[in-house]
Design a protein around this motif. Sequence first.
Motif, PDB file in Angstrom:
ATOM      1  N   UNK A  95       0.829  -1.209   0.000  1.00 50.75           N
ATOM      2  CA  UNK A  95       0.000   0.000   0.000  1.00 50.75           C
ATOM      3  C   UNK A  95       0.868   1.266   0.000  1.00 50.75           C
ATOM      4  N   UNK A  96       1.846   1.299   0.896  1.00 50.38           N
ATOM      5  CA  UNK A  96       2.694   2.478   0.993  1.00 50.38           C
ATOM      6  C   UNK A  96       3.499   2.697  -0.285  1.00 50.38           C
ATOM      7  N   UNK A  97       3.972   1.618  -0.873  1.00 51.13           N
ATOM      8  CA  UNK A  97       4.743   1.727  -2.116  1.00 51.13           C
ATOM      9  C   UNK A  97       3.885   2.277  -3.244  1.00 51.13           C
ATOM     10  N   UNK A  98       2.675   1.729  -3.395  1.00 46.70           N
ATOM     11  CA  UNK A  98       1.770   2.190  -4.451  1.00 46.70           C
ATOM     12  C   UNK A  98       1.377   3.653  -4.224  1.00 46.70           C
ATOM     13  N   UNK A  99       1.075   4.008  -2.954  1.00 45.41           N
ATOM     14  CA  UNK A  99       0.681   5.385  -2.647  1.00 45.41           C
ATOM     15  C   UNK A  99       1.799   6.363  -2.969  1.00 45.41           C
ATOM     16  N   UNK A 100       3.036   5.996  -2.649  1.00 45.07           N
ATOM     17  CA  UNK A 100       4.170   6.874  -2.944  1.00 45.07           C
ATOM     18  C   UNK A 100       4.423   6.972  -4.445  1.00 45.07           C
ATOM     19  N   UNK A 101       4.214   5.876  -5.159  1.00 44.41           N
ATOM     20  CA  UNK A 101       4.388   5.902  -6.615  1.00 44.41           C
ATOM     21  C   UNK A 101       3.348   6.814  -7.256  1.00 44.41           C
ATOM     22  N   UNK A 102       2.112   6.713  -6.794  1.00 49.97           N
ATOM     23  CA  UNK A 102       1.053   7.554  -7.358  1.00 49.97           C
ATOM     24  C   UNK A 102       1.294   9.032  -7.057  1.00 49.97           C
ATOM     25  N   UNK A 103       1.919   9.315  -5.897  1.00 49.36           N
ATOM     26  CA  UNK A 103       2.205  10.701  -5.538  1.00 49.36           C
ATOM     27  C   UNK A 103       3.515  11.198  -6.132  1.00 49.36           C
ATOM     28  N   UNK A 104       4.254  10.320  -6.796  1.00 43.56           N
ATOM     29  CA  UNK A 104       5.531  10.706  -7.379  1.00 43.56           C
ATOM     30  C   UNK A 104       6.598  10.993  -6.344  1.00 43.56           C
ATOM     31  N   UNK A 105       6.522  10.312  -5.191  1.00 48.28           N
ATOM     32  CA  UNK A 105       7.452  10.582  -4.093  1.00 48.28           C
ATOM     33  C   UNK A 105       8.305   9.366  -3.741  1.00 48.28           C
ATOM     34  N   UNK A 106       8.437   8.431  -4.668  1.00 43.58           N
ATOM     35  CA  UNK A 106       9.173   7.207  -4.364  1.00 43.58           C
ATOM     36  C   UNK A 106      10.669   7.479  -4.277  1.00 43.58           C
ATOM     37  N   UNK A 107      11.257   7.105  -3.163  1.00 43.99           N
ATOM     38  CA  UNK A 107      12.703   7.156  -2.971  1.00 43.99           C
ATOM     39  C   UNK A 107      13.025   6.211  -1.828  1.00 43.99           C
ATOM     40  N   UNK A 108      14.295   5.951  -1.643  1.00 46.04           N
ATOM     41  CA  UNK A 108      14.675   5.070  -0.534  1.00 46.04           C
ATOM     42  C   UNK A 108      14.258   5.665   0.802  1.00 46.04           C
ATOM     43  N   UNK A 109      14.334   6.993   0.927  1.00 46.67           N
ATOM     44  CA  UNK A 109      13.975   7.652   2.183  1.00 46.67           C
ATOM     45  C   UNK A 109      12.483   7.573   2.457  1.00 46.67           C
ATOM     46  N   UNK A 110      11.662   7.876   1.430  1.00 50.41           N
ATOM     47  CA  UNK A 110      10.216   7.842   1.644  1.00 50.41           C
ATOM     48  C   UNK A 110       9.722   6.420   1.894  1.00 50.41           C
ATOM     49  N   UNK A 111      10.317   5.449   1.202  1.00 52.43           N
ATOM     50  CA  UNK A 111       9.937   4.058   1.454  1.00 52.43           C
ATOM     51  C   UNK A 111      10.330   3.631   2.862  1.00 52.43           C
ATOM     52  N   UNK A 112      11.507   4.066   3.294  1.00 50.11           N
ATOM     53  CA  UNK A 112      11.966   3.701   4.638  1.00 50.11           C
ATOM     54  C   UNK A 112      11.056   4.278   5.709  1.00 50.11           C
ATOM     55  N   UNK A 113      10.712   5.557   5.553  1.00 51.92           N
ATOM     56  CA  UNK A 113       9.886   6.186   6.585  1.00 51.92           C
ATOM     57  C   UNK A 113       8.450   5.694   6.501  1.00 51.92           C
ATOM     58  N   UNK A 114       8.025   5.249   5.305  1.00 51.39           N
ATOM     59  CA  UNK A 114       6.658   4.769   5.161  1.00 51.39           C
ATOM     60  C   UNK A 114       6.433   3.396   5.743  1.00 51.39           C
ATOM     61  N   UNK A 115       7.487   2.574   5.810  1.00 51.86           N
ATOM     62  CA  UNK A 115       7.295   1.201   6.276  1.00 51.86           C
ATOM     63  C   UNK A 115       8.072   0.867   7.548  1.00 51.86           C
ATOM     64  N   UNK A 116       9.112   1.645   7.888  1.00 55.14           N
ATOM     65  CA  UNK A 116       9.936   1.269   9.042  1.00 55.14           C
ATOM     66  C   UNK A 116       9.161   1.330  10.347  1.00 55.14           C
ATOM     67  N   UNK A 117       8.398   2.414  10.562  1.00 53.41           N
ATOM     68  CA  UNK A 117       7.654   2.547  11.816  1.00 53.41           C
ATOM     69  C   UNK A 117       6.572   1.483  11.974  1.00 53.41           C
ATOM     70  N   UNK A 118       5.688   1.261  10.964  1.00 48.90           N
ATOM     71  CA  UNK A 118       4.670   0.222  11.153  1.00 48.90           C
ATOM     72  C   UNK A 118       5.258  -1.175  11.315  1.00 48.90           C
ATOM     73  N   UNK A 119       6.307  -1.494  10.535  1.00 44.04           N
ATOM     74  CA  UNK A 119       6.915  -2.818  10.665  1.00 44.04           C
ATOM     75  C   UNK A 119       7.577  -2.986  12.030  1.00 44.04           C
ATOM     76  N   UNK A 120       8.231  -1.927  12.514  1.00 43.41           N
ATOM     77  CA  UNK A 120       8.871  -1.990  13.826  1.00 43.41           C
ATOM     78  C   UNK A 120       7.832  -2.182  14.926  1.00 43.41           C
TER      79      UNK A 120
END
Length: 323
Positions: free
Chosen positions: A63-88
């Motif tokens: 979900x986070x990956x698709x949402x960031x792709x649709x917003x044009x904000x995909x990067x290693x940083x945005x992916x990390x911050x989008x998934x690191x907290x919920x996974x942790x």
Amino acid sequence: MVDEALPKRYSLPLFLGLASALLYGTVVLMPMFLVPIQFAGARKGFKAMLMAGASSAIITIVWQTVALMRAGLVSSSTLAIGVSAPLAMLLALLAMALPRLASLSFVIRALLAGGLATALSMPSIFVALEDPNVRIMFLEAFEKAGSAIGTVAIDPETLWSALKVGVASSFGAVLFVLLFFSSWFGTRLGTHARGFAPLPGDAPSLPPVLSSYHVPEYMVWVLFAAWGALLLNRFFPSFVLSAVALNAALALSICYGLQGLAVLRALAERVGMAPALRILLPLSLILLLASGVAGLIALGILALLGTLETWIPFRAVTKGDTP
């Protein structure tokens, strides 16, 4: 016959994992996303909790990956911050419920889980906060959340500066609060639910009922040390000391606040007011939390009451409580 039963047996954990991911994706209801995972554990056992947590993690990543792709904000940083907290947090919640930790105090398990979630997610978040795309993503999320609850707009630069300071000074305490109350409320909901047989496997380590909830006595000295460090920081300023002490003080104050609530309920039971308190107390707490300063004062009083029970056995002669 067995094959026909398998989808039904595992449907609830998978559904709860989906519900968890959906809650996380809403932004406004994000603080509740761990509750379905804990519900799975309380209702159907640790194996179901693992399944729910795994499905939530997979769906959240996608979900986070698709949402960031649709917003044009995909990067290693945005992916990390989008998934690191919920996974942790998912991993920390599962760690809290490990069956082999059942003999360990719930408070200690929650504090360790909060520390684990913070250690796993904070490094990537600090790196990501330097990414301009992350700044855009957070400001858009805050704008949506503010519009949903009708708050007054805040200057973006002021908000971003406050966010970076807040991450360091209270991020660990926020994760702890989410884990602590998600575990508590998810267990209460799961305990009262009916009609779901547990899956084979070990029972998870669950929070106690309110009547038997106690903070270990030695933790009071950690609480005093944390508040003492905050006082010392006023004379010898240190950002690191302030951040560590504030996170510890806030987390432990929450623990003692719940103990104060348990004391209050026990005293009400002693004078025959427990049935009314079960109805009025949740409503009162919601109103206090929404009232700003008054709510903080009330929570402070509860924490003080809980702390005093370290030396004064308020509940020693009460009849006990029900889940």
